[in-house]
Design a protein around this motif. Structure first.
Motif, mmCIF file in Angstrom:
data_model
loop_
_atom_site.group_PDB
_atom_site.id
_atom_site.type_symbol
_atom_site.label_atom_id
_atom_site.label_comp_id
_atom_site.label_asym_id
_atom_site.label_seq_id
_atom_site.Cartn_x
_atom_site.Cartn_y
_atom_site.Cartn_z
ATOM 1 N N LYS A 11 29.461 42.252 36.830
ATOM 2 C CA LYS A 11 29.260 40.859 36.434
ATOM 3 C C LYS A 11 30.346 39.969 37.048
ATOM 4 C CE LYS A 11 28.606 37.918 32.424
ATOM 5 N NZ LYS A 11 28.496 37.845 30.975
ATOM 6 N N ALA A 12 31.598 40.438 37.053
ATOM 7 C CA ALA A 12 32.704 39.669 37.618
ATOM 8 C C ALA A 12 32.511 39.458 39.120
ATOM 9 C CB ALA A 12 34.034 40.372 37.339
ATOM 10 N N LYS A 13 32.068 40.503 39.818
ATOM 11 C CA LYS A 13 31.850 40.377 41.264
ATOM 12 C C LYS A 13 30.773 39.350 41.562
ATOM 13 C CE LYS A 13 33.470 44.896 42.678
ATOM 14 N NZ LYS A 13 33.114 46.249 43.081
ATOM 15 N N LYS A 14 29.683 39.384 40.790
ATOM 16 C CA LYS A 14 28.597 38.415 40.992
ATOM 17 C C LYS A 14 29.086 36.994 40.757
ATOM 18 C CE LYS A 14 24.693 41.392 39.955
ATOM 19 N NZ LYS A 14 23.618 41.703 38.991
ATOM 20 N N ALA A 15 30.002 36.835 39.832
ATOM 21 C CA ALA A 15 30.534 35.506 39.519
ATOM 22 C C ALA A 15 31.678 35.108 40.455
ATOM 23 C CB ALA A 15 31.020 35.474 38.065
ATOM 24 N N GLY A 16 32.104 36.043 41.308
ATOM 25 C CA GLY A 16 33.207 35.761 42.218
ATOM 26 C C GLY A 16 34.568 35.800 41.538
ATOM 27 N N ALA A 17 34.639 36.449 40.371
ATOM 28 C CA ALA A 17 35.900 36.534 39.628
ATOM 29 C C ALA A 17 36.732 37.708 40.127
ATOM 30 C CB ALA A 17 35.615 36.696 38.137
ATOM 31 N N ARG A 18 38.025 37.530 40.134
ATOM 32 C CA ARG A 18 38.946 38.584 40.573
ATOM 33 C C ARG A 18 39.016 39.715 39.549
ATOM 34 N NH1 ARG A 18 44.415 39.871 40.207
ATOM 35 N NH2 ARG A 18 44.871 38.184 38.786
ATOM 36 N N LEU A 19 38.955 39.348 38.262
ATOM 37 C CA LEU A 19 39.052 40.327 37.181
ATOM 38 C C LEU A 19 37.808 40.257 36.312
ATOM 39 C CD1 LEU A 19 42.696 39.509 36.029
ATOM 40 C CD2 LEU A 19 41.989 41.381 37.534
ATOM 41 N N ASN A 20 37.457 41.379 35.681
ATOM 42 C CA ASN A 20 36.354 41.329 34.728
ATOM 43 C C ASN A 20 36.903 40.978 33.348
ATOM 44 O OD1 ASN A 20 36.992 43.767 33.190
ATOM 45 N ND2 ASN A 20 36.240 44.945 34.939
ATOM 46 N N TRP A 21 36.011 40.744 32.409
ATOM 47 C CA TRP A 21 36.448 40.275 31.092
ATOM 48 C C TRP A 21 37.249 41.329 30.340
ATOM 49 C CZ3 TRP A 21 34.699 42.541 26.599
ATOM 50 C CH2 TRP A 21 33.558 43.318 26.679
ATOM 51 N N ILE A 22 37.026 42.604 30.602
ATOM 52 C CA ILE A 22 37.816 43.653 29.950
ATOM 53 C C ILE A 22 39.252 43.583 30.462
ATOM 54 C CG2 ILE A 22 38.144 46.147 29.682
ATOM 55 C CD1 ILE A 22 35.047 46.380 29.939
ATOM 56 N N GLN A 23 39.414 43.455 31.775
ATOM 57 C CA GLN A 23 40.746 43.325 32.351
ATOM 58 C C GLN A 23 41.438 42.075 31.821
ATOM 59 O OE1 GLN A 23 39.007 43.631 36.316
ATOM 60 N NE2 GLN A 23 40.610 45.122 36.829
ATOM 61 N N ALA A 24 40.700 40.985 31.692
ATOM 62 C CA ALA A 24 41.285 39.745 31.177
ATOM 63 C C ALA A 24 41.773 39.932 29.743
ATOM 64 C CB ALA A 24 40.265 38.606 31.258
ATOM 65 N N GLU A 25 40.998 40.620 28.924
ATOM 66 C CA GLU A 25 41.410 40.889 27.531
ATOM 67 C C GLU A 25 42.661 41.772 27.499
ATOM 68 O OE1 GLU A 25 40.205 39.935 24.479
ATOM 69 O OE2 GLU A 25 38.742 38.606 25.404
ATOM 70 N N LEU A 26 42.665 42.815 28.316
ATOM 71 C CA LEU A 26 43.813 43.729 28.349
ATOM 72 C C LEU A 26 45.074 43.014 28.853
ATOM 73 C CD1 LEU A 26 42.064 46.945 29.724
ATOM 74 C CD2 LEU A 26 42.887 46.556 27.378
ATOM 75 N N LEU A 27 44.936 42.203 29.893
ATOM 76 C CA LEU A 27 46.088 41.457 30.405
ATOM 77 C C LEU A 27 46.589 40.449 29.381
ATOM 78 C CD1 LEU A 27 45.080 40.821 34.118
ATOM 79 C CD2 LEU A 27 46.996 42.214 33.303
ATOM 80 N N GLY A 28 45.686 39.797 28.690
ATOM 81 C CA GLY A 28 46.089 38.858 27.646
ATOM 82 C C GLY A 28 46.851 39.552 26.538
ATOM 83 N N THR A 29 46.370 40.722 26.156
ATOM 84 C CA THR A 29 47.045 41.504 25.113
ATOM 85 C C THR A 29 48.424 41.947 25.589
ATOM 86 O OG1 THR A 29 44.920 42.257 24.236
ATOM 87 C CG2 THR A 29 46.871 43.571 23.669
ATOM 88 N N LEU A 30 48.490 42.458 26.816
ATOM 89 C CA LEU A 30 49.772 42.898 27.371
ATOM 90 C C LEU A 30 50.757 41.733 27.428
ATOM 91 C CD1 LEU A 30 51.605 45.004 28.731
ATOM 92 C CD2 LEU A 30 50.570 44.344 30.916
ATOM 93 N N ARG A 31 50.314 40.571 27.846
ATOM 94 C CA ARG A 31 51.211 39.417 27.961
ATOM 95 C C ARG A 31 51.714 38.961 26.596
ATOM 96 N NH1 ARG A 31 47.550 37.350 32.821
ATOM 97 N NH2 ARG A 31 48.649 38.496 34.451
ATOM 98 N N LYS A 32 50.852 39.019 25.578
ATOM 99 C CA LYS A 32 51.299 38.666 24.220
ATOM 100 C C LYS A 32 52.388 39.623 23.760
ATOM 101 C CE LYS A 32 47.038 36.530 22.694
ATOM 102 N NZ LYS A 32 45.809 36.721 21.915
ATOM 103 N N ILE A 33 52.196 40.899 24.039
ATOM 104 C CA ILE A 33 53.188 41.912 23.661
ATOM 105 C C ILE A 33 54.452 41.728 24.495
ATOM 106 C CG2 ILE A 33 53.713 44.390 23.741
ATOM 107 C CD1 ILE A 33 50.643 44.787 23.155
ATOM 108 N N ARG A 34 54.275 41.532 25.781
ATOM 109 C CA ARG A 34 55.397 41.409 26.724
ATOM 110 C C ARG A 34 56.305 40.237 26.384
ATOM 111 N NH1 ARG A 34 54.199 41.609 33.158
ATOM 112 N NH2 ARG A 34 56.242 42.334 33.795
ATOM 113 N N TYR A 35 55.720 39.110 25.981
ATOM 114 C CA TYR A 35 56.515 37.911 25.750
ATOM 115 C C TYR A 35 56.786 37.660 24.274
ATOM 116 C CZ TYR A 35 55.575 37.467 30.646
ATOM 117 O OH TYR A 35 55.500 37.734 31.993
ATOM 118 N N HIS A 36 56.561 38.662 23.459
ATOM 119 C CA HIS A 36 56.875 38.581 22.035
ATOM 120 C C HIS A 36 58.389 38.723 21.865
ATOM 121 C CE1 HIS A 36 56.480 39.316 17.739
ATOM 122 N NE2 HIS A 36 57.335 40.299 17.897
ATOM 123 N N GLY A 37 58.984 37.919 21.019
ATOM 124 C CA GLY A 37 60.423 38.060 20.743
ATOM 125 C C GLY A 37 61.291 37.461 21.822
#
Length: 157
Positions: free
Chosen positions: A42-68
């Protein structure tokens, strides 16, 4: 709206929208290869670099990474360099193949190596385990920061 066919272990199946499937990504059930592949397609068809699963995982990682405290979280941003980080025996304590850091995890998500929350959780646990193993004094600043990182990641568990 596009639907994803989800088949359960007991043989039942149903069609779900991406919004209905999204909560499963951050649970232990996680995204299996089929769901990840569909999201990637779906991401490739839309021309997106990342799919929505990757976007969710990166968002979660960034929240954890920048906590505190950003200064303390910076300990885990890149691979340990025993010379630059003044820990020449690091790879004697933490085997090189077990070394992990947040920057590498981010790269692994972007590359599609990490495909679900379970993989993210496992890698975050490795960062914490390595930091506390090498810096085994409980009051050491890196040990304390690793414990805080573990607390920030706890909602994944």
């Amino acid at each position: 709206s596009r639907y994803y066919r989800v088949e359960y272990e007991d043989g039942d199946a149903e069609e779900l929208t991406a919004d209905e499937v999204r909560p499963f990504i951050l649970s232990e059930a996680g995204a299996d290869d089929l769901l990840f592949s569909l999201a990637e397609e779906k991401a490739k068809k839309a021309g997106a670099r990342l799919n929505w699963i990757q976007a969710e995982l990166l968002g979660t990682l960034r929240k954890i990474r920048y906590h505190g405290d950003p200064k303390e979280n910076g300990f885990f941003d890149r691979p340990v360099d025993p010379t630059e980080d003044d820990c020449p025996d690091y790879f004697d304590v933490v085997p090189r193949e077990e070394a992990m850091d947040l920057g590498t995890i981010e790269e692994m998500i972007e590359a599609g190596v990490v495909r679900g929350a379970a993989g993210l959780e496992r890698l975050l646990a490795a960062v914490v385990a390595n930091a506390t193993k090498y810096n085994n004094y409980a009051e050491h600043v890196v040990h304390v920061a690793a414990k805080e990182l573990a607390r920030a990641a706890a909602p994944l568990a």
